[in-house]
Write an enzyme that holds these catalytic residues in place. Structure first.
Site, PDB file in Angstrom:
ATOM      1  N   ASP A  33       2.449 -10.579 -11.142  1.00 13.38           N
ATOM      2  CA  ASP A  33       1.101 -10.746 -11.679  1.00 13.38           C
ATOM      3  C   ASP A  33       1.034 -10.118 -13.069  1.00 13.38           C
ATOM      4  O   ASP A  33       1.546  -9.026 -13.304  1.00 13.38           O
ATOM      5  CB  ASP A  33       0.088 -10.075 -10.743  1.00 13.38           C
ATOM      6  CG  ASP A  33      -1.336 -10.522 -11.025  1.00 13.38           C
ATOM      7  OD1 ASP A  33      -1.915 -11.217 -10.181  1.00 13.38           O
ATOM      8  OD2 ASP A  33      -1.868 -10.183 -12.113  1.00 13.38           O
ATOM      9  N   ILE A  34       0.387 -10.806 -13.999  1.00 15.26           N
ATOM     10  CA  ILE A  34       0.324 -10.351 -15.394  1.00 15.26           C
ATOM     11  C   ILE A  34      -0.516  -9.085 -15.534  1.00 15.26           C
ATOM     12  O   ILE A  34      -0.348  -8.320 -16.495  1.00 15.26           O
ATOM     13  CB  ILE A  34      -0.222 -11.492 -16.290  1.00 15.26           C
ATOM     14  CG1 ILE A  34       0.224 -11.330 -17.734  1.00 15.26           C
ATOM     15  CG2 ILE A  34      -1.722 -11.622 -16.188  1.00 15.26           C
ATOM     16  CD1 ILE A  34      -0.027 -12.565 -18.585  1.00 15.26           C
ATOM     17  N   ASN A  89      -7.156 -15.134  -2.047  1.00 12.13           N
ATOM     18  CA  ASN A  89      -8.560 -15.284  -2.413  1.00 12.13           C
ATOM     19  C   ASN A  89      -8.907 -16.773  -2.458  1.00 12.13           C
ATOM     20  O   ASN A  89      -8.163 -17.569  -3.028  1.00 12.13           O
ATOM     21  CB  ASN A  89      -8.817 -14.654  -3.783  1.00 12.13           C
ATOM     22  CG  ASN A  89      -8.576 -13.158  -3.776  1.00 12.13           C
ATOM     23  OD1 ASN A  89      -8.865 -12.480  -2.803  1.00 12.13           O
ATOM     24  ND2 ASN A  89      -8.023 -12.629  -4.858  1.00 12.13           N
ATOM     25  N   GLY A  95     -13.437 -14.317  -4.647  1.00  9.68           N
ATOM     26  CA  GLY A  95     -12.808 -13.646  -5.786  1.00  9.68           C
ATOM     27  C   GLY A  95     -11.687 -14.440  -6.414  1.00  9.68           C
ATOM     28  O   GLY A  95     -10.889 -13.894  -7.181  1.00  9.68           O
ATOM     29  N   GLN A  96     -11.618 -15.750  -6.132  1.00 10.15           N
ATOM     30  CA  GLN A  96     -10.540 -16.560  -6.707  1.00 10.15           C
ATOM     31  C   GLN A  96     -10.848 -16.866  -8.167  1.00 10.15           C
ATOM     32  O   GLN A  96     -11.935 -17.355  -8.496  1.00 10.15           O
ATOM     33  CB  GLN A  96     -10.381 -17.871  -5.915  1.00 10.15           C
ATOM     34  CG  GLN A  96      -9.184 -18.684  -6.380  1.00 10.15           C
ATOM     35  CD  GLN A  96      -8.944 -19.932  -5.534  1.00 10.15           C
ATOM     36  OE1 GLN A  96      -9.781 -20.322  -4.725  1.00 10.15           O
ATOM     37  NE2 GLN A  96      -7.792 -20.556  -5.746  1.00 10.15           N
ATOM     38  N   HIS A 102      -2.544 -19.331  -4.248  1.00  6.98           N
ATOM     39  CA  HIS A 102      -1.546 -18.292  -4.466  1.00  6.98           C
ATOM     40  C   HIS A 102      -1.757 -17.155  -3.497  1.00  6.98           C
ATOM     41  O   HIS A 102      -2.879 -16.869  -3.082  1.00  6.98           O
ATOM     42  CB  HIS A 102      -1.587 -17.768  -5.915  1.00  6.98           C
ATOM     43  CG  HIS A 102      -2.936 -17.312  -6.357  1.00  6.98           C
ATOM     44  ND1 HIS A 102      -3.920 -18.174  -6.765  1.00  6.98           N
ATOM     45  CD2 HIS A 102      -3.478 -16.067  -6.438  1.00  6.98           C
ATOM     46  CE1 HIS A 102      -5.005 -17.496  -7.091  1.00  6.98           C
ATOM     47  NE2 HIS A 102      -4.770 -16.215  -6.890  1.00  6.98           N
ATOM     48  N   HIS A 104      -1.102 -13.099  -3.060  1.00 10.78           N
ATOM     49  CA  HIS A 104      -0.745 -11.826  -3.692  1.00 10.78           C
ATOM     50  C   HIS A 104       0.080 -11.004  -2.706  1.00 10.78           C
ATOM     51  O   HIS A 104      -0.272 -10.913  -1.528  1.00 10.78           O
ATOM     52  CB  HIS A 104      -1.998 -11.006  -4.024  1.00 10.78           C
ATOM     53  CG  HIS A 104      -2.945 -11.644  -4.988  1.00 10.78           C
ATOM     54  ND1 HIS A 104      -3.057 -11.249  -6.301  1.00 10.78           N
ATOM     55  CD2 HIS A 104      -3.855 -12.641  -4.836  1.00 10.78           C
ATOM     56  CE1 HIS A 104      -3.990 -11.953  -6.912  1.00 10.78           C
ATOM     57  NE2 HIS A 104      -4.493 -12.813  -6.043  1.00 10.78           N
TER      58      HIS A 104
HETATM   59  P1  5GP Z   1      -7.123 -14.550  -8.070  1.00  9.35           P
HETATM   60  O1  5GP Z   1      -8.252 -13.660  -8.450  1.00  9.35           O
HETATM   61  O2  5GP Z   1      -7.371 -15.994  -8.465  1.00  9.35           O
HETATM   62  O3  5GP Z   1      -6.715 -14.393  -6.621  1.00  9.35           O
HETATM   63  O4  5GP Z   1      -5.872 -14.012  -8.865  1.00  9.35           O
HETATM   64  C1  5GP Z   1      -5.344 -14.600  -9.989  1.00  9.35           C
HETATM   65  C2  5GP Z   1      -4.289 -13.654 -10.486  1.00  9.35           C
HETATM   66  O5  5GP Z   1      -3.497 -14.339 -11.438  1.00  9.35           O
HETATM   67  C3  5GP Z   1      -4.856 -12.408 -11.180  1.00  9.35           C
HETATM   68  O6  5GP Z   1      -4.405 -11.250 -10.487  1.00  9.35           O
HETATM   69  C4  5GP Z   1      -4.283 -12.497 -12.595  1.00  9.35           C
HETATM   70  O7  5GP Z   1      -3.886 -11.243 -13.109  1.00  9.35           O
HETATM   71  C5  5GP Z   1      -3.101 -13.438 -12.442  1.00  9.35           C
HETATM   72  N1  5GP Z   1      -2.813 -14.245 -13.611  1.00  9.35           N
HETATM   73  C6  5GP Z   1      -3.700 -14.965 -14.350  1.00  9.35           C
HETATM   74  N2  5GP Z   1      -3.087 -15.605 -15.344  1.00  9.35           N
HETATM   75  C7  5GP Z   1      -1.774 -15.297 -15.243  1.00  9.35           C
HETATM   76  C8  5GP Z   1      -0.623 -15.666 -16.018  1.00  9.35           C
HETATM   77  O8  5GP Z   1      -0.677 -16.421 -17.003  1.00  9.35           O
HETATM   78  N3  5GP Z   1       0.569 -15.161 -15.632  1.00  9.35           N
HETATM   79  C9  5GP Z   1       0.674 -14.327 -14.554  1.00  9.35           C
HETATM   80  N4  5GP Z   1       1.890 -13.874 -14.245  1.00  9.35           N
HETATM   81  N5  5GP Z   1      -0.390 -13.963 -13.797  1.00  9.35           N
HETATM   82  C10 5GP Z   1      -1.589 -14.438 -14.155  1.00  9.35           C
END
Ligand code: 5GP
Ligand code: ZN
Length: 115
Positions: A33-34, A89, A95-96, A102, A104
């Site tokens: 995760d970034i 999520n 919280g998506q 995906h 985590h």
């Molecule tokens: P969500 O909140 O949708 O479950 O999580 C999305 C996750 O994707 C976040 O934790 C965010 O930091 C990660 N993320 C968003 N854009 C990028 C990206 O371009 N590269 C990577 N490696 N992670 C990303």
């Protein structure tokens, strides 16, 4: 394989946005995760574009099972040897933020940054 040209994770799958490919097979990709919430924070995505769990059905049983089976393996390989958390999520109230399914995988010594 479905793909959405506007989807950030489809772009990572396609190699159009860089990511460290921690694990890859024909159907799944894992990368860090970034913006990590924990010392180990990986994302596992199907290569095909699925929005979230609402977009899955019995056709995806094997894919979903294989995603879950990666969690203990990747957690251990990345050094999260004292437990880990698996989070999916779904939708706005879930919280998506990225609308490509995906999982985590979070682990490593506490305290974590969040979660
Ligand atoms: P969500 O909140 O949708 O479950 O999580 C999305 C996750 O994707 C976040 O934790 C965010 O930091 C990660 N993320 C968003 N854009 C990028 C990206 O371009 N590269 C990577 N490696 N992670 C990303
Ligand atoms: Zn996508």
């Amino acid at each position: 394989m479905k793909t959405d040209p506007d989807c950030i994770f489809c772009k990572i799958v396609a190699g159009q946005i860089p990511a460290r490919r921690i694990y890859e097979d024909d159907h799944l990709l894992a990368f860090p995760d970034i913006n990590p919430a924990a010392p180990v924070h990986l994302l596992v995505v199907p290569k095909t574009h699925l929005v979230n769990l609402d977009d899955t059905n019995t056709e995806h049983q094997t894919l979903l099972g294989n995603m879950l089976l990666l969690a203990p393996r990747l957690a251990r390989e990345r050094g999260a040897t004292n437990g880990y958390r698996v989070v999916v999520n779904n939708g706005a109230d879930g919280g998506q933020e990225v609308f490509h399914l995906h999982m985590h995988i979070l682990g490593g010594p506490r305290p974590w940054n969040r979660l």
